[in-house]
Write an enzyme that holds these catalytic residues in place. Sequence first.
Site, PDB file in Angstrom:
ATOM      1  CG  HIS A  87      -2.401 -15.254   5.207  1.00 59.89           C
ATOM      2  ND1 HIS A  87      -3.638 -15.638   4.456  1.00 59.89           N
ATOM      3  CD2 HIS A  87      -1.398 -15.877   4.754  1.00 59.89           C
ATOM      4  CE1 HIS A  87      -2.972 -16.541   3.618  1.00 59.89           C
ATOM      5  NE2 HIS A  87      -1.732 -16.752   3.798  1.00 59.89           N
ATOM      6  NE  ARG A 129       4.541 -11.400  -1.613  1.00 63.96           N
ATOM      7  CZ  ARG A 129       5.361 -10.638  -2.478  1.00 63.96           C
ATOM      8  NH1 ARG A 129       4.738  -9.754  -3.250  1.00 63.96           N
ATOM      9  NH2 ARG A 129       6.656 -11.085  -2.851  1.00 63.96           N
ATOM     10  N   PRO A 144       0.655  -1.292   0.101  1.00 61.44           N
ATOM     11  CG  PRO A 144      -0.698  -1.427   1.752  1.00 61.44           C
ATOM     12  CD  PRO A 144       0.609  -1.881   1.123  1.00 61.44           C
ATOM     13  CD  GLU A 145       1.465   3.632  -4.452  1.00 58.41           C
ATOM     14  OE1 GLU A 145       1.833   4.802  -4.775  1.00 58.41           O
ATOM     15  OE2 GLU A 145       1.861   2.889  -5.345  1.00 58.41           O
TER      16      GLU A 145
END
Length: 279
Positions: free
Chosen positions: A94, A115, A2-3
């Site tokens: 996750h 991830r 994300p930005e």
Amino acid sequence: MPELPEVETMRRGVSPVAGARIRSICFPRRPRLRPLSVEPSRAAFRRRASGRTIRAVERAGKRVVLVLEGDLRIVFEPRMTGLVLLGEPPSEEHVRARLRLDGGPVPELLFWDRRGLGVLAAWSMEEFSDRLGPARLGPDALALGRGGLRARLGASRRAIKVALLDQRAVAGVGNIYAAESLHRARIHPARSCRELSAREWTRLQRALEDVLREAIRYEGSTLSDGTYRNALNQDGGYQNQFRVYDRAGRPCPRCGDAAVVERIVQAQRATFFCPRCQR
């Protein structure tokens, strides 16, 4: 990813935790998954943060920051696939950390990362300043002030698209919003920063600020992989407003059939632009 817009959306989404007390912290065991990076260690993190009250929820570039009593900061760095959530996670397996809360409107705060590339840290104010102070992280892209972008990047010999991604120069800009801002400002991504005129710098800073604010209003961008979600596990909407990002081969929205969006690689990152209207 994300930005800045996605992380600001996360920050706003989890802001109701301000005022709550951290009752306990759990790091679920995931032996088949890449382990999340926790600083200084899981045991030390628990000792530092448990029992403290959350005073405020802030953002530092692409990181969500919980300001705790006693000058402690909990820093969530999502990196590629991390999310800070209040709602049900996209998948239970996750979930990397659970902060159980008392005295607020929500029972827990989650850090989810498919991830496992994200970072979770509990730092003193001194440690926070050492790692994310002005020597390590540039001013926020939405707090540059007049002429701030040119002042930070104008002397660089780098391509403007590459320079915009330098977090030491300007914090929060990533691949998506650099490409979108350059298209809106009509500037070719491969041009050297030193080549841009004062007028072009003004146009680019205005475009960058406009794109970031618009993306925040749309609660960020959820790409085709569906990874990014807001704090309530809902899609962002700015992906439907993209002009060039991930639109290679399609007509430029400004030029129409006269030009199609092209894709090149800069500093190992994909760049999308219009060869006709971006000069």
